[in-house]
Design an enzyme around this catalytic site. Structure first.
Site, PDB file in Angstrom:
ATOM      1  N   TRP A 226     -13.223  73.954 187.026  1.00 34.09           N
ATOM      2  CA  TRP A 226     -12.296  73.145 186.241  1.00 34.09           C
ATOM      3  C   TRP A 226     -12.402  73.540 184.775  1.00 34.09           C
ATOM      4  CZ3 TRP A 226     -12.164  67.312 188.050  1.00 34.09           C
ATOM      5  CH2 TRP A 226     -11.686  67.265 189.370  1.00 34.09           C
ATOM      6  N   LYS A 227     -11.253  73.622 184.111  1.00 31.29           N
ATOM      7  CA  LYS A 227     -11.221  73.938 182.676  1.00 31.29           C
ATOM      8  C   LYS A 227     -11.088  72.634 181.901  1.00 31.29           C
ATOM      9  CE  LYS A 227      -9.167  76.921 179.200  1.00 31.29           C
ATOM     10  NZ  LYS A 227      -9.442  75.943 178.135  1.00 31.29           N
ATOM     11  N   TYR A 228     -12.166  72.273 181.212  1.00 31.23           N
ATOM     12  CA  TYR A 228     -12.224  70.973 180.547  1.00 31.23           C
ATOM     13  C   TYR A 228     -11.576  71.023 179.170  1.00 31.23           C
ATOM     14  CZ  TYR A 228     -15.348  70.052 184.398  1.00 31.23           C
ATOM     15  OH  TYR A 228     -15.857  69.915 185.665  1.00 31.23           O
TER      16      TYR A 228
ATOM     17  N   GLU B 295      -7.463  70.816 182.001  1.00 34.27           N
ATOM     18  CA  GLU B 295      -6.345  71.684 181.620  1.00 34.27           C
ATOM     19  C   GLU B 295      -5.915  72.614 182.737  1.00 34.27           C
ATOM     20  OE1 GLU B 295      -6.446  72.709 177.027  1.00 34.27           O
ATOM     21  OE2 GLU B 295      -8.249  73.411 178.030  1.00 34.27           O
ATOM     22  N   GLY B 296      -6.808  72.858 183.696  1.00 36.31           N
ATOM     23  CA  GLY B 296      -6.516  73.818 184.751  1.00 36.31           C
ATOM     24  C   GLY B 296      -7.806  74.412 185.276  1.00 36.31           C
TER      25      GLY B 296
END
Length: 747
Positions: A394-396, A547-548
């Site tokens: 996960w892109k935090y 974010e993605g």
């Protein structure tokens, strides 16, 4: 790298840029008193050149002398080459003449790093020699020539006065210590103006008006100093003492700071005054950034090692591969050990091949982080990685944090641009021992800090994190709680891990650290090579307020690439399913006054990307959407404090875009757009995709301020070009053109 370094072995004419037309500077009556912070718009300013400064008019009947340039002898012509004639000091001479000093010019083709080092009898580098080097570099258009000039000076210092190399390097990039130590000057211009008035007898209003005219207090200081007659000339300044005094000034305050500035300025001669004042302001304005300095240092080292084989300052072609290798080794070492106090003694004492061993990474000294390349969709990820084993994380939406613990148990926290944020997060330090599992004495972890809702146990938006205080944080008064998501381990118990693959690093991370609910967590990850699972995981990350995804290789090509935007890490954001693969981080360089409802604030702004090769900001769009009224008020108040009287010499733009006010490059904004297109007006990535046109954004929209980035970390020109070329319509056009070329060739 290969292209830029080997270019030093081409003819001089190949390494310089063509001159640009002179900039027109409005004439202002020197005796007219201006307000403290006037903003005067320059007329017909050309973005490509620096203003020509006319001799100052003087109060009363005193006459001034124009600024002295580096003197150059008439050219001598022989059958093979035309070159400047430079006075050389014989190897056995004992003293430098006045002519030697005045003719010092490290840019000359005939410059010899040993013979022309006029200070070699005293073994102490004059500050005037460094100032003249800066002056020549400032007047030079070609970046390669600028680097070569600086390399000549560095080589002279290495040969004659090696103890002065560390202060010379720091002064060349306007630093007093490693960036992470946070020691800065930043003396207010008003304070410096008062010191100049006191030292020269000038009128304050006159100094202000001339500064407004030239846009450069350094030039005004030099002209004021040159025209001043003195009964007793203070002892000449040297590099070592100037550097030491600047460090003292940075630590002082009040009258004692003012007195030391005054005493130093009185001792300045010629161009020393210009660059001493610029150093105090924090803007040297010679166009040498860190990467160029490292290249100059590497070239200077090769010249020094082969000085007997060098004809003047020219390095024989046989050593060009050595320059490439030395530059790479030096830049690599600096990425893991960004401290010239350690690196420079090492390159002077040991073989360059030992540099990484002599300058190892260790806790307390930040590494330049590895960065990811953007992609537009899941299919592009699998096209890039093929059959490689990958992991998705996960892109935090938070702030990148590199957290260090040394053998003493001391914790340091650094941002993505190596800013020391330790004082900002006392709460993280207080709970850091709970993170450890087993025998852990020292470490460096890579992570993302996010704002955390303690009651709901969920991530809060980045905007919430940005409201947290940055300085003088009292742990009892913290209102925004944070959680740290750890995704990499770079160092553990005295061992660097950056050369190990991600699988090994992750295994060690899980062995030595543990999660603590709401405080320390590992990045949510999924190891898979199934395209449908990646798509589903992307959707889950968005539901989790992320974010993605970050997609990384696990085993092949999976080392931690310091300071590199690598294609072995790809970012896949929720916005990427649109035509443009990523948002851009752009620098605000100008503002347009608002009209109608926006009267009283800026209504639009001129944005630029950063060209790392040419070290300049290139215009990419005008923006006026995505702002609330509160946003515009906030931006106007902040940027209004950073207005300059004219465009910086390193701004590249078309005159038709000239804003009402120019700004210092102090703030980065995240911006989204519909797509990118070629532009005859904007200069972003000019020469990369098209020889005459730059790239611009269509329908740009403001997203947020990027406080975690400085202006040189903004989206660079090569990234802009890559984003443009990655658009489907551009790729289709390129395919069509290629097909036509093939058909033409066949028939």
């Amino acid at each position: 790298m290969q292209k830029s370094i080997t270019s030093f072995f081409k003819k001089k004419s190949d390494a310089t840029d063509s001159p640009s037309p002179p900039k027109k500077v409005p004439k202002i009556d020197a005796k007219t008193e201006l307000p403290d912070e006037p903003h005067i718009k320059s007329e017909s300013a050309s973005p490509e050149t620096k203003p020509k400064v006319e001799p100052m008019s003087v109060d009363s009947e005193e006459k001034t002398s124009p600024v002295k340039n580096v003197k150059k002898e008439p050219k001598e012509v022989d059958d093979k080459t035309t070159d400047k004639k430079v006075t050389t000091i014989g190897l056995n001479s004992t003293a430098a003449t006045k002519e030697d000093v005045e003719n010092y010019d490290p840019s000359a083709d005939s410059y010899h790093p040993l013979k022309n080092a006029y200070w070699k009898d005293k073994k102490v580098t004059p500050y005037l020699a460094l100032a003249r080097t800066f002056q020549v570099i400032e007047e030079t258009k070609g970046r390669l020539k600028m680097i070569d000039t600086l390399s000549n000076f560095f080589c002279s210092v290495m040969l004659v006065s090696p103890e002065d190399l560390v202060p010379s390097v720091y002064l060349s990039i306007n630093q007093l210590a490693p960036a992470y130590e946070g020691l800065e000057l930043g003396v207010a211009e008003t304070t410096l103006m008062k010191a100049i008035c006191k030292a020269t007898g000038r009128n304050l209003a006159h100094i202000k008006s001339q500064t407004q005219l030239t846009g450069d207090l350094g030039i005004v200081a030099e002209q004021s100093r040159v025209s001043q007659r003195m009964m007793f000339q203070p002892a000449p300044l040297n590099v070592r003492d100037v550097f030491r005094k600047l460090r003292e000034i940075a630590k002082l305050s009040g009258q004692s700071k003012m007195d030391l500035v005054y005493n130093m300025f009185v001792a300045c001669r010629s161009s020393e005054a210009r660059f001493f004042i610029r150093s105090l302001i924090g803007k040297l304005r010679i166009g040498i950034a860190e990467q160029s300095l490292l290249t100059a240092l590497a070239i200077g080292l090769v010249k020094k090692n082969h000085i007997d084989d060098c004809k003047a300052s020219k390095v024989p072609d046989v050593y060009k591969d050595e320059i490439v290798d030395t530059t790479l080794l030096l830049k690599t070492a600096y990425c893991q050990c960004p401290n010239y106090d350690i690196i420079i003694p090492a390159i002077l004492k040991y073989d360059i091949k030992e540099l990484q061993e002599r300058c190892p990474m260790h806790p307390g000294m930040p590494l330049r982080p590895m960065l990811a390349q953007p992609t537009k969709g899941v299919h592009e990820v699998f096209e890039r990685f093929g059959g490689m084993q990958i992991t998705c994380e996960w892109k935090y939406d938070g702030e990148r944090a590199q957290i260090h613990r040394n053998e003493k148990g001391e914790i340091s926290i650094f941002s993505r641009n190596s800013e020391n944020n330790t004082a900002k997060y006392p709460d993280l330090i207080a709970r850091s021992t709970a993170l450890l599992k087993g025998d852990v004495k020292s470490y460096i972890i890579d992570s993302e800090i996010v704002a955390w809702d303690v009651e709901r146990k969920q991530i809060l938006p980045f905007q919430v994190l940005s409201t947290r205080k940055r300085k003088n944080v009292d742990i009892e008064e913290i209102k925004v709680q944070v959680c740290v998501y750890i995704f990499d381990l770079l160092y553990i118990n005295g061992t660097a891990l950056v050369t190990k693959n991600l699988s090994e690093r992750r295994k060690l991370l899980l062995e030595h650290f543990q999660e603590v609910e709401g405080e320390w967590k590992f990045a949510t990850a999924l190891d898979t090579n199934d395209i449908d699972e990646v798509q589903q995981f992307l959707e889950e990350s968005i539901k989790g307020n992320c974010e993605g995804l970050m997609v990384k290789t696990l085993d092949e090509e999976a080392t931690y690439e310091i300071a590199k935007r690598s294609r072995n890490w790809l970012k896949l954001k929720k916005d990427y399913l649109s035509n443009v693969g990523d948002s851009l981080d752009l620098v605000v360089i100008g503002g347009y006054k608002g009209k109608g409802r926006r009267t009283g604030t800026y209504g639009g702004f001129l944005l630029a990307c950063y060209d790392t090769e040419n070290e300049e900001y290139q215009s990419i769009c005008k923006i006026g959407t995505g702002f609330t009224d509160e946003d515009l008020q906030t931006h106007s108040e902040f940027l209004g404090k950073h207005v300059t009287s004219a465009a910086k010499s390193y701004y590249r733009y078309d005159p038709s875009l000239e804003p009402d006010h120019w700004f210092e490059p102090v703030q980065v904004w995240e911006v989204k757009c519909a797509d990118l297109s070629l532009s005859p007006i904007h200069r972003a990535a000019i020469g990369i995709v098209d020889g005459e046109r730059g790239i611009s954004l269509r329908f740009p929209r403001f997203i947020r301020i990027r406080d975690d980035k400085n202006s040189e970390n903004a989206t660079d020109a090569n990234q802009v070009a890559h984003m443009y070329q990655s658009q489907d319509q551009v790729k289709n056009n390129q395919k069509s053109s290629t097909q036509m070329e093939m058909e033409d060739e066949f028939y």
